[in-house]
Design a protein around this motif. Structure first.
Motif, PDB file in Angstrom:
ATOM      1  N   ARG A   6      -3.650  14.704 -15.207  1.00 48.35           N
ATOM      2  CA  ARG A   6      -2.977  15.768 -14.443  1.00 48.35           C
ATOM      3  C   ARG A   6      -2.794  15.356 -12.988  1.00 48.35           C
ATOM      4  O   ARG A   6      -1.705  15.456 -12.427  1.00 48.35           O
ATOM      5  N   ASP A   7      -3.873  14.874 -12.365  1.00 48.09           N
ATOM      6  CA  ASP A   7      -3.797  14.510 -10.950  1.00 48.09           C
ATOM      7  C   ASP A   7      -2.852  13.338 -10.726  1.00 48.09           C
ATOM      8  O   ASP A   7      -2.113  13.308  -9.741  1.00 48.09           O
ATOM      9  N   PRO A  16       6.351  14.603  -8.689  1.00 46.52           N
ATOM     10  CA  PRO A  16       7.093  14.343  -7.451  1.00 46.52           C
ATOM     11  C   PRO A  16       8.248  13.378  -7.708  1.00 46.52           C
ATOM     12  O   PRO A  16       8.176  12.543  -8.602  1.00 46.52           O
ATOM     13  N   THR A  17       9.286  13.505  -6.914  1.00 45.13           N
ATOM     14  CA  THR A  17      10.415  12.595  -7.055  1.00 45.13           C
ATOM     15  C   THR A  17      10.364  11.548  -5.957  1.00 45.13           C
ATOM     16  O   THR A  17       9.735  11.756  -4.897  1.00 45.13           O
ATOM     17  N   THR A  25       2.062  11.411  -7.743  1.00 41.20           N
ATOM     18  CA  THR A  25       2.967  10.353  -7.294  1.00 41.20           C
ATOM     19  C   THR A  25       4.111  10.164  -8.289  1.00 41.20           C
ATOM     20  O   THR A  25       3.945  10.376  -9.489  1.00 41.20           O
ATOM     21  N   TRP A  26       5.242   9.755  -7.765  1.00 39.95           N
ATOM     22  CA  TRP A  26       6.390   9.427  -8.597  1.00 39.95           C
ATOM     23  C   TRP A  26       6.286   7.995  -9.112  1.00 39.95           C
ATOM     24  O   TRP A  26       6.944   7.605 -10.059  1.00 39.95           O
ATOM     25  N   LYS A  27       5.411   7.196  -8.485  1.00 42.23           N
ATOM     26  CA  LYS A  27       5.291   5.782  -8.828  1.00 42.23           C
ATOM     27  C   LYS A  27       4.580   5.585 -10.160  1.00 42.23           C
ATOM     28  O   LYS A  27       3.706   6.360 -10.523  1.00 42.23           O
ATOM     29  N   SER A  28       4.958   4.542 -10.857  1.00 43.11           N
ATOM     30  CA  SER A  28       4.240   4.149 -12.072  1.00 43.11           C
ATOM     31  C   SER A  28       3.269   3.038 -11.692  1.00 43.11           C
ATOM     32  O   SER A  28       3.689   1.930 -11.366  1.00 43.11           O
ATOM     33  N   VAL A  29       1.998   3.372 -11.687  1.00 46.43           N
ATOM     34  CA  VAL A  29       0.955   2.425 -11.299  1.00 46.43           C
ATOM     35  C   VAL A  29      -0.014   2.296 -12.466  1.00 46.43           C
ATOM     36  O   VAL A  29      -0.501   3.303 -12.992  1.00 46.43           O
ATOM     37  N   SER A  30      -0.286   1.086 -12.877  1.00 44.63           N
ATOM     38  CA  SER A  30      -1.240   0.855 -13.961  1.00 44.63           C
ATOM     39  C   SER A  30      -2.586   1.460 -13.575  1.00 44.63           C
ATOM     40  O   SER A  30      -3.191   1.048 -12.587  1.00 44.63           O
ATOM     41  N   PHE A  79       0.845  -1.202   0.000  1.00 45.69           N
ATOM     42  CA  PHE A  79       0.000   0.000   0.000  1.00 45.69           C
ATOM     43  C   PHE A  79       0.876   1.246   0.000  1.00 45.69           C
ATOM     44  O   PHE A  79       1.829   1.346   0.756  1.00 45.69           O
ATOM     45  N   HIS A  80       0.553   2.176  -0.891  1.00 45.40           N
ATOM     46  CA  HIS A  80       1.257   3.449  -0.949  1.00 45.40           C
ATOM     47  C   HIS A  80       0.244   4.576  -0.789  1.00 45.40           C
ATOM     48  O   HIS A  80      -0.647   4.735  -1.622  1.00 45.40           O
ATOM     49  N   ALA A  81       0.386   5.349   0.268  1.00 44.26           N
ATOM     50  CA  ALA A  81      -0.564   6.418   0.581  1.00 44.26           C
ATOM     51  C   ALA A  81      -0.651   7.446  -0.540  1.00 44.26           C
ATOM     52  O   ALA A  81      -1.738   7.970  -0.813  1.00 44.26           O
TER      53      ALA A  81
END
Length: 126
Positions: A68-69, A121-122, A74-79, A5-7
């Motif tokens: 945009r949002d 974000p980084t 987030t810096w993460k790549s999430v499908s 889980f990533h907030a």
């Protein structure tokens, strides 16, 4: 702790839904963030648009808000997939999968998204 889980990813889903719900053409919006060691991570954002307010521009604007949002959140790549439904054919939990979205797809970026949406974000250092 919830597995994988990533907030910040969860916050992206909440932000997309909140921004969509501010629009007068939107009847409802929701997201589902799936995570776990076996599942990996994925998110689906869904919006229900008033049938009498649907235009190609409306759909394009909703997709742009989601992009945009996501980019800024987030810096993460999430499908991440999106689905746009109409109040004429809304999805219901009891009839899952029977409603047909008027638009759906996968959030992707062409060109330089930072030029359109600002910096991303980084990854935090450990």
């Amino acid at each position: 702790m919830l597995e994988n889980f990533h907030a910040d990813v969860n916050a992206v889903g909440r932000q997309i839904v909140a921004d969509w719900k501010q629009r007068p053409d939107v009847a409802a919006a929701q997201f589902e963030y799936r995570h776990g060691l076996d599942l990996g991570e994925s998110m689906t954002v869904e919006v229900l648009v008033h049938a009498d307010k649907i235009t190609d521009t409306t759909v394009a604007d909703l997709v742009e808000i989601a992009k945009r949002d996501y980019w800024r959140g987030t810096w993460k790549s999430v499908s991440t997939d999106y689905r746009v439904y109409t109040t004429d054919d809304p999805p219901y939990a009891a009839k899952r999968g029977q409603a047909k979205p008027i638009a759906d797809g996968h959030i992707t970026f062409e060109g330089d998204p930072a030029a359109s949406y600002g910096p991303r974000p980084t990854q935090p250092s450990k």
